[in-house]
Design an enzyme around this catalytic site. Sequence first.
Site, PDB file in Angstrom:
ATOM      1  N   HIS A  82      -0.652   9.661   1.239  1.00 14.97           N
ATOM      2  CA  HIS A  82      -0.346   8.005   1.351  1.00 14.97           C
ATOM      3  C   HIS A  82       1.121   7.801   0.988  1.00 14.97           C
ATOM      4  O   HIS A  82       1.847   8.531   0.593  1.00 14.97           O
ATOM      5  CB  HIS A  82      -1.222   7.647   0.054  1.00 14.97           C
ATOM      6  N   CYS A 124      -2.918   7.057  -5.998  1.00 11.70           N
ATOM      7  CA  CYS A 124      -1.697   6.453  -5.851  1.00 11.70           C
ATOM      8  C   CYS A 124      -1.421   5.813  -7.164  1.00 11.70           C
ATOM      9  O   CYS A 124      -0.320   6.146  -7.613  1.00 11.70           O
ATOM     10  CB  CYS A 124      -1.485   5.721  -4.747  1.00 11.70           C
ATOM     11  N   GLU A 164       2.662   5.756  -0.868  1.00 13.54           N
ATOM     12  CA  GLU A 164       3.074   5.952  -2.397  1.00 13.54           C
ATOM     13  C   GLU A 164       3.305   7.208  -2.723  1.00 13.54           C
ATOM     14  O   GLU A 164       4.387   7.407  -3.570  1.00 13.54           O
ATOM     15  CB  GLU A 164       2.157   5.355  -3.231  1.00 13.54           C
TER      16      GLU A 164
END
Length: 144
Positions: free
Chosen positions: A46, A79, A48
């Site tokens: 992801h 995240c 992040e």
Amino acid sequence: MTAALEQAQKAFAVGEVPIGAVVAVNGEIIGAGHNERQASNDPTAHAEVLALRRAAQHQDDWRLAEATLVVTLEPCPMCAGAAWASRIGRVVFGAANMEAGALGSLLHVGADPRLNHEFPVTGGVQAEACAALLATFFNQLRQP
């Protein structure tokens, strides 16, 4: 948020869900990323997580207490947990994530006194632009 949106555009351009993130300290970006799950076949890739990893590598320290994570979509539980684990100083996000948001929409990892670290969160920054990019991506994906 402009830099995070630029990262999201990079994801969009390669067919990834257009979410972008940057980590900044005193206005200097020290880590950036966009979703790379498809390209890497990695469920943890992801935006992040990638931005936090790069920021920690840049600082040569996993603790990011002086840093701000800026992301185009409210972080999911994974995240938000990565932000918590990094001891992030602050999180700023664009669009709310009503399906999986873990910094206010469904739960709030950043403000849970049961955890050993809390951090301030500001949501809704350039939310319309962030949401519009996601809507465009998913609309194009659904085209026959």
